[in-house]
Scaffold this motif. Structure first.
Motif, mmCIF file in Angstrom:
data_model
loop_
_atom_site.group_PDB
_atom_site.id
_atom_site.type_symbol
_atom_site.label_atom_id
_atom_site.label_comp_id
_atom_site.label_asym_id
_atom_site.label_seq_id
_atom_site.Cartn_x
_atom_site.Cartn_y
_atom_site.Cartn_z
ATOM 1 N N LEU A 108 0.838 -1.191 0.000
ATOM 2 C CA LEU A 108 0.000 0.000 0.000
ATOM 3 C C LEU A 108 0.875 1.244 0.000
ATOM 4 N N GLN A 109 0.601 2.159 -0.906
ATOM 5 C CA GLN A 109 1.346 3.419 -0.990
ATOM 6 C C GLN A 109 0.492 4.541 -0.424
ATOM 7 N N VAL A 110 1.067 5.292 0.501
ATOM 8 C CA VAL A 110 0.394 6.427 1.123
ATOM 9 C C VAL A 110 1.115 7.688 0.672
ATOM 10 N N THR A 111 0.350 8.681 0.237
ATOM 11 C CA THR A 111 0.942 9.947 -0.185
ATOM 12 C C THR A 111 0.565 11.034 0.812
ATOM 13 N N GLY A 112 1.332 12.104 0.792
ATOM 14 C CA GLY A 112 1.008 13.263 1.620
ATOM 15 C C GLY A 112 1.491 13.187 3.050
ATOM 16 N N ARG A 154 1.493 -3.820 4.137
ATOM 17 C CA ARG A 154 2.731 -3.026 4.155
ATOM 18 C C ARG A 154 2.422 -1.623 3.646
ATOM 19 N N TYR A 155 2.249 -0.700 4.586
ATOM 20 C CA TYR A 155 2.000 0.699 4.250
ATOM 21 C C TYR A 155 3.334 1.398 4.068
ATOM 22 N N MET A 156 3.493 2.044 2.909
ATOM 23 C CA MET A 156 4.745 2.715 2.569
ATOM 24 C C MET A 156 4.440 4.150 2.152
ATOM 25 N N ALA A 157 5.380 5.040 2.416
ATOM 26 C CA ALA A 157 5.345 6.404 1.878
ATOM 27 C C ALA A 157 6.583 6.496 1.005
ATOM 28 N N GLY A 158 6.400 6.311 -0.300
ATOM 29 C CA GLY A 158 7.551 6.191 -1.192
ATOM 30 C C GLY A 158 8.286 4.915 -0.825
ATOM 31 N N PRO A 159 9.612 4.986 -0.671
ATOM 32 C CA PRO A 159 10.365 3.788 -0.301
ATOM 33 C C PRO A 159 10.407 3.540 1.216
ATOM 34 N N GLU A 160 9.882 4.482 1.988
ATOM 35 C CA GLU A 160 9.957 4.391 3.449
ATOM 36 C C GLU A 160 8.754 3.643 4.034
ATOM 37 N N PRO A 161 8.999 2.666 4.901
ATOM 38 C CA PRO A 161 7.873 1.977 5.544
ATOM 39 C C PRO A 161 7.208 2.871 6.586
#
Length: 178
Positions: A108-112, A154-161
């Motif tokens: 899962l990719q989270v933005t903002g 797996r929630y990620m913001a870009g490459p960062e978990p």
């Protein structure tokens, strides 16, 4: 508004993480549901565990066969082909993979959000049990557990978990979902 200590007012607990993050930062209401492309029953069931929406156990009979792991792999590949799937304004299902032992891993990719900020890190630590309870409240999840399926989010913001949730069989039956 504090999503870390209680559910976000007006937002179901089972909504994806980014809704709480978004509501925390701007006080937004829950966005309208965004339709997924046509999916098989089992792929719909898996997507429902990410969206927090029960599927009525659509496709679960595929998990009672000897090739259940292969069936999971096909459903996950279907989700991966449809990705990215918009879950809310800030969260996308970027992929799905199956590991040996009937482990389904959602990417899962989270933005903002800035995962390096200390307040983001502390929020994620406090949000973890709320997210797990929300996942377990979906009636499909304990049934998947009874069939030996482990769910990893797996929630990620870009490459960062941001946070990784591990829901093994029995986790939701142990009272963490109530």
């Amino acid at each position: 508004m504090r999503c870390a200590s209680m559910p976000c007012p007006g937002l179901p607990v089972v909504k994806p993480l980014a809704i709480c993050l978004l509501a925390l930062s701007i006080g937004a209401a829950s966005p309208p549901a965004i339709a997924a492309p046509p999916l098989s029953g089992l792929a719909s069931l898996l997507l429902g565990t990410v969206r927090g929406k029960p599927s009525g156990m659509s496709g679960v009979t595929r998990l009672t066969t000897r090739d259940a792991e292969r069936q999971l792999g096909m459903a996950c590949a279907e989700l991966a082909r449809a990705a990215p799937l918009v879950l809310d304004e800030s969260t996308r299902l970027a992929g799905c993979a199956v590991r040996a032992g009937k482990v389904v891993e959602f990417h899962l990719q989270v933005t903002g959000v800035d995962p390096r900020r200390e307040d983001t890190k502390s929020f994620m630590v406090s949000a973890r049990p709320i997210l797990e309870r929300g996942i377990c409240r979906n009636p499909d999840v304990p049934v998947l557990g009874k069939l030996g399926v482990t769910l990893d989010y797996r929630y990620m913001a870009g490459p960062e978990p941001l946070v990784i949730l591990h829901v093994p069989p029995g986790r939701c039956a142990e009272g963490t979902g109530a």
